[in-house]
Design a protein around this motif. Sequence first.
Motif, PDB file in Angstrom:
ATOM      1  N   ALA A 186       6.545  10.194  45.929  1.00 29.78           N
ATOM      2  CA  ALA A 186       7.969  10.008  45.628  1.00 29.78           C
ATOM      3  C   ALA A 186       8.449   8.649  46.114  1.00 29.78           C
ATOM      4  O   ALA A 186       9.216   7.958  45.419  1.00 29.78           O
ATOM      5  N   LEU A 187       7.983   8.220  47.288  1.00 29.71           N
ATOM      6  CA  LEU A 187       8.401   6.920  47.821  1.00 29.71           C
ATOM      7  C   LEU A 187       7.914   5.784  46.923  1.00 29.71           C
ATOM      8  O   LEU A 187       8.646   4.811  46.685  1.00 29.71           O
ATOM      9  N   ASN A 188       6.702   5.903  46.433  1.00 33.62           N
ATOM     10  CA  ASN A 188       6.180   4.868  45.536  1.00 33.62           C
ATOM     11  C   ASN A 188       6.976   4.826  44.229  1.00 33.62           C
ATOM     12  O   ASN A 188       7.250   3.742  43.695  1.00 33.62           O
ATOM     13  N   GLU A 189       7.332   5.993  43.721  1.00 29.14           N
ATOM     14  CA  GLU A 189       8.112   6.046  42.486  1.00 29.14           C
ATOM     15  C   GLU A 189       9.507   5.459  42.691  1.00 29.14           C
ATOM     16  O   GLU A 189      10.028   4.744  41.833  1.00 29.14           O
ATOM     17  N   ILE A 190      10.111   5.738  43.822  1.00 29.77           N
ATOM     18  CA  ILE A 190      11.436   5.173  44.131  1.00 29.77           C
ATOM     19  C   ILE A 190      11.357   3.651  44.175  1.00 29.77           C
ATOM     20  O   ILE A 190      12.229   2.952  43.637  1.00 29.77           O
ATOM     21  N   ALA A 191      10.294   3.111  44.806  1.00 22.75           N
ATOM     22  CA  ALA A 191      10.171   1.663  44.990  1.00 22.75           C
ATOM     23  C   ALA A 191       9.987   0.922  43.671  1.00 22.75           C
ATOM     24  O   ALA A 191      10.481  -0.195  43.516  1.00 22.75           O
ATOM     25  N   ARG A 192       9.304   1.534  42.718  1.00 23.35           N
ATOM     26  CA  ARG A 192       8.997   0.802  41.488  1.00 23.35           C
ATOM     27  C   ARG A 192       9.795   1.272  40.271  1.00 23.35           C
ATOM     28  O   ARG A 192       9.712   0.653  39.211  1.00 23.35           O
TER      29      ARG A 192
END
Length: 486
Positions: free
Chosen positions: A318-324
């Motif tokens: 989820a954090l990776n998806e939020i960042a990109r």
Amino acid sequence: MRNWILALMWLSLGSDCWAAAATYRFQALINFDHDAQTGCDVQTAAGAMHGNEARVFAVTDRERVTSVVMESCRQGGWHEDSRSEPNQGIDFGQGQLGSDLIVWSVSHSLFGAHAQVPIQLLAEQPAAQVFDFLARDGNISTLNLELGGTAQPIPTVRWSGLAILAATVFWFSRRRLRTNAKQFAPLLLMGSMLFAYGAGEPVASSNQAVSSQTSATTIEAQDPANDVLGGDAGVDLVHAQVSANAEQITFRVAVNNIQDDALADHAKVLFVGNSLTYFNDLPEMLKAIAAQAGKNVITHAVTIGGANLEDHYRARTALNEIARGHYHLVILQQGPSSLIESQQDLLDWTLRFNAPIRASGARPALYMVWPESARLAYFDAVRASYSNAALAVNGMFIPAGEAWRAGWRVDPDLPLYGSDQFHPSPLGSYAAALSMFAELYRQTPVGLPSRLTLSNGQTLQFPDSHARILQESAWVAHLQYGRAGE
């Protein structure tokens, strides 16, 4: 039928400069003599509307009433009678059931001595050619405002006085001068008095009012929400009221939502949650409801069955998806979190997620769920848990669980739980999606179709009565508990 009438009657009133400069125009069309063959034409997409002798309109942007104009029809053309620039704010959320209220007034004297004023109301966004008539059951409503007036004495003759006087003269002519005048003097006097009484008494006619003064009068009417072609809630009339006193005529028009949407068109929304999000494809339901209202939203979900926010944070997906992902809003959800330790867990990990969400340019939102059916007494604790987490990060609070409760207060038999009495049924997910729509767009879902078509082609048809209850319940929960955040 309703849409056909509206499609034929998009108005193009006023000059081109008004249309270019204004975002919205709210208009009252007045046919004083009830005759469609008199007055000036008002051009429409389907031709001309005939018989309007006056029109009053307020020009607004999304925040203020910028000008108020009254025009009358004289010698076949429109002429401006008055113009003001009140620079008056729109009353957001102050209309019926939380709608936005636009108020403007004109002088009573501009309506002359008319005893009754028939009014039809229209809201439009000229640049987009989007409009809504105040209407009921597919027929444009006419509000007949009683203004009263002052009756003036007119020379009239009461038949009783005239008859006695005529009889006296006839009797006297028959007797000629053979009778002493003293014998008919009393009859002559009585007839004269009655004649004089009749001459001084006002008698009402079809164009005269019998009241002695103009009194305060108010009329109002409803309009279905979400019946606007093009989906602009700023012209979606839901209620109108017109009132008069001795000084002025005041128009109060309530629209669904004239503010800028909390969520921009084609905004991207990320869901981070568990099975309470992916059951029945809740993100797709939200997208379908938004499309019904003329809005476009792009949804994506990162879900793990049984996961809480700590699990998502440690998994990093989820954090990776939020960042990109360049999202506008990130909706966070875990279990009911009603127990003290669970409430603290939701608060702690919401705070952890807030920093990367804000750094990506998105805003956080908390999606309140519900307890299992055996623990209905914990609803308040679930609400408090999610609401407190939202407040801690100044985020949005979506009270979906409270929308369920509001629905049950109307119909306790609404089947919102699935077979396991915890996960939502399709109707339960629909209630949650309606709550999200109300919060994301600050617009009531009442009146939207009960049939949803998802992007994968799947259709969901809910009973009309159930859909209406849950649409109203989602709006009630929004008004009572919802929070937009920043």
